[in-house]
Design a protein around this motif. Structure first.
Motif, PDB file in Angstrom:
ATOM      1  N   TRP A   1       7.156  -0.523  -5.475  1.00 47.75           N
ATOM      2  CA  TRP A   1       7.065  -0.470  -4.014  1.00 47.75           C
ATOM      3  C   TRP A   1       7.104  -1.879  -3.355  1.00 47.75           C
ATOM      4  CZ3 TRP A   1       7.846   4.120  -2.875  1.00 47.75           C
ATOM      5  CH2 TRP A   1       7.618   5.219  -3.445  1.00 47.75           C
ATOM      6  N   GLU A   2       6.693  -2.814  -4.101  1.00 46.41           N
ATOM      7  CA  GLU A   2       6.841  -4.366  -3.751  1.00 46.41           C
ATOM      8  C   GLU A   2       8.554  -4.407  -3.285  1.00 46.41           C
ATOM      9  OE1 GLU A   2       5.026  -7.653  -5.406  1.00 46.41           O
ATOM     10  OE2 GLU A   2       3.489  -6.510  -6.418  1.00 46.41           O
ATOM     11  N   ALA A   3       9.117  -3.955  -4.262  1.00 50.97           N
ATOM     12  CA  ALA A   3      10.713  -4.093  -4.161  1.00 50.97           C
ATOM     13  C   ALA A   3      11.255  -3.359  -2.868  1.00 50.97           C
ATOM     14  CB  ALA A   3      11.411  -3.423  -5.231  1.00 50.97           C
TER      15      ALA A   3
ATOM     16  N   ARG B   1       0.023   0.750  -0.789  1.00 46.92           N
ATOM     17  CA  ARG B   1      -1.133  -0.212  -0.160  1.00 46.92           C
ATOM     18  C   ARG B   1      -1.267  -1.472  -0.892  1.00 46.92           C
ATOM     19  NH1 ARG B   1      -6.300  -1.076  -0.907  1.00 46.92           N
ATOM     20  NH2 ARG B   1      -6.735   0.855  -1.935  1.00 46.92           N
ATOM     21  N   GLN B   2      -1.536  -1.506  -2.000  1.00 47.48           N
ATOM     22  CA  GLN B   2      -1.799  -2.631  -3.010  1.00 47.48           C
ATOM     23  C   GLN B   2      -0.197  -3.491  -3.027  1.00 47.48           C
ATOM     24  OE1 GLN B   2      -3.260  -1.067  -6.590  1.00 47.48           O
ATOM     25  NE2 GLN B   2      -5.009  -0.967  -5.866  1.00 47.48           N
TER      26      GLN B   2
ATOM     27  N   LEU C   1       7.494   1.843   4.858  1.00 46.23           N
ATOM     28  CA  LEU C   1       8.585   1.931   4.089  1.00 46.23           C
ATOM     29  C   LEU C   1       9.863   2.275   4.727  1.00 46.23           C
ATOM     30  CD1 LEU C   1       6.744   3.606   0.912  1.00 46.23           C
ATOM     31  CD2 LEU C   1       7.696   1.112   0.894  1.00 46.23           C
ATOM     32  N   PRO C   2      10.875   1.535   4.264  1.00 45.90           N
ATOM     33  CA  PRO C   2      12.190   1.803   5.105  1.00 45.90           C
ATOM     34  C   PRO C   2      13.192   2.990   4.550  1.00 45.90           C
ATOM     35  CG  PRO C   2      12.687   0.165   3.541  1.00 45.90           C
ATOM     36  CD  PRO C   2      11.118   0.514   3.584  1.00 45.90           C
TER      37      PRO C   2
ATOM     38  N   PHE D   1       1.610  10.528   5.123  1.00 46.62           N
ATOM     39  CA  PHE D   1       0.860  10.141   6.381  1.00 46.62           C
ATOM     40  C   PHE D   1       0.742   8.625   6.660  1.00 46.62           C
ATOM     41  CE2 PHE D   1      -0.228  14.459   6.060  1.00 46.62           C
ATOM     42  CZ  PHE D   1      -0.595  14.957   7.219  1.00 46.62           C
ATOM     43  N   ARG D   2       0.605   7.863   5.460  1.00 50.35           N
ATOM     44  CA  ARG D   2       0.476   6.337   5.584  1.00 50.35           C
ATOM     45  C   ARG D   2       1.650   5.596   5.405  1.00 50.35           C
ATOM     46  NH1 ARG D   2      -4.986   4.891   4.980  1.00 50.35           N
ATOM     47  NH2 ARG D   2      -6.201   6.549   5.841  1.00 50.35           N
ATOM     48  N   TRP D   3       2.596   5.945   4.788  1.00 46.15           N
ATOM     49  CA  TRP D   3       3.475   4.565   4.209  1.00 46.15           C
ATOM     50  C   TRP D   3       5.049   5.018   4.363  1.00 46.15           C
ATOM     51  CZ3 TRP D   3       1.224   0.720   3.920  1.00 46.15           C
ATOM     52  CH2 TRP D   3      -0.289   0.549   3.364  1.00 46.15           C
ATOM     53  N   PHE D   4       5.288   6.329   5.173  1.00 52.19           N
ATOM     54  CA  PHE D   4       6.627   6.659   5.334  1.00 52.19           C
ATOM     55  C   PHE D   4       6.960   6.804   6.852  1.00 52.19           C
ATOM     56  CE2 PHE D   4       6.441   7.868   0.947  1.00 52.19           C
ATOM     57  CZ  PHE D   4       7.610   7.615   0.347  1.00 52.19           C
TER      58      PHE D   4
END
Length: 320
Positions: free
Chosen positions: A97-99, A176-177, A194-195, A212-215
């Motif tokens: 997820w960092e990448a 999140r982290q 996230l893209p 709900f949070r990251w996409f």
């Protein structure tokens, strides 16, 4: 040159050709501006840099588990459009997820675990295996955003909490982290979402939280499940439910046979490896004998080979 030091393909179209037997020593020969990266992490490596037993248990082992710390160079890529990681025997989500956050142009992400998740007997009745009969109905309004009490992971590790079973879990806490780590340490401007436009998961347990949070509802277009995934409460936000396609594994397509019509097949006669006659097959079961005079002095009766060659229907048959 052995497989660990040979230069892998940098073909941007090689999306279905993973770099096999990937080893950490290959990182230096991978161009950091490449748009496509497809790695198979299943192959065994020797963790020669592991100094003690505790590190060996946490970072990898001698049995073929790729050490998570050796995947860290993935974060140094900045121009990825397609990322495909397969053959994973443990979770690498904190790094993955960092990448994703540092590659603003990343549109297609495929994550494939080598092993299927195991669901605890206490929860098998509540969750549903995502197979060819599974379907997501995006026409119905979704439930409210999931609460933290519905989190099934293990402190952002990417693994399913042992209370629920074992295996890989699409982990919103890991996302999140990872975003926080990029903000604090990488020095790259990080967006809220996230893209990713296309997400493919194999052998994951999935619920609603990450969507709900990251996409980004303006970017995400499809979620595809392959292998053996489990629906542990998967649903999409209202703003995604009509614009995002979610589908499980497809049923194998049956082979279709049909009768070959006269004129679609050609009968070819060869003599000593040379073409001596070609004609339309009339639909009968037998092959026609060659005309007298073709082949040798006996009228062609001892032709060594008769080959029936079936041509495809359409343009190829028409050209004949």
């Amino acid at each position: 040159m052995d497989s660990y030091t040979s230069t892998p393909s940098n073909d941007v179209d090689a999306r279905d050709k993973p770099i096999m037997e990937f080893h950490p020593e290959l990182w230096p020969v991978l161009e950091r501006n490449r748009p496509v990266l497809n790695l198979d992490l299943f192959w065994p490596i020797k963790c020669e840099r592991v100094d003690n037993a505790e590190e060996q248990r946490t970072e990898g082992d001698q049995k073929g588990t790729f050490p998570p710390r050796d995947l860290r160079p993935l974060v140094s890529f900045r121009n990825l459009h397609v990322l495909h990681l397969g053959g994973m025997r443990k979770s690498y989500q904190p790094v993955i997820w960092e990448a994703c956050f540092v590659n603003a142009n990343l549109t297609k992400l495929t994550l494939e675990m080598a092993l299927e998740p195991e669901i605890s007997d206490d929860f098998k009745a509540q969750y549903k295996k995502i197979d060819s009969t599974w379907a997501y109905d995006g026409s119905k309004p979704s439930y409210p955003e999931p609460t933290e009490y519905m989190y099934l992971g293990l402190e952002g590790s990417g693994e399913l909490h042992p209370d629920f079973g074992s295996g890989e879990y699409l982990d919103r806490t890991a996302m999140r982290q990872a975003q926080a780590a990029v903000k604090d340490g990488v020095g790259v401007a990080v967006k809220r979402h996230l893209p990713i436009q296309s997400l493919t998961l194999s052998n994951f347990v999935v619920d609603a939280g990450p969507f709900f949070r990251w996409f980004d509802p303006e970017r995400l277009r499809e979620v595809i499940f392959t292998g053996t995934c489990w629906d542990a409460g998967f649903y999409l936000p209202n703003e995604m439910r009509r614009g995002v396609r979610a589908e499980g594994p497809q049923k194998p397509k049956p082979l279709v046979a049909r009768v070959i019509k006269p004129g679609e097949a050609k009968v070819v006669s060869l003599s000593q490896g040379k073409l001596v006659k070609r004609e339309d097959w009339d639909g009968e079961n037998h092959l026609p004998d060659p005309e007298p005079g073709i082949g040798d002095a006996s009228g062609g009766r001892d032709l060594k080979t008769k080959v029936s060659q079936i041509s495809g229907v359409g343009k190829q048959a028409t050209n004949e």
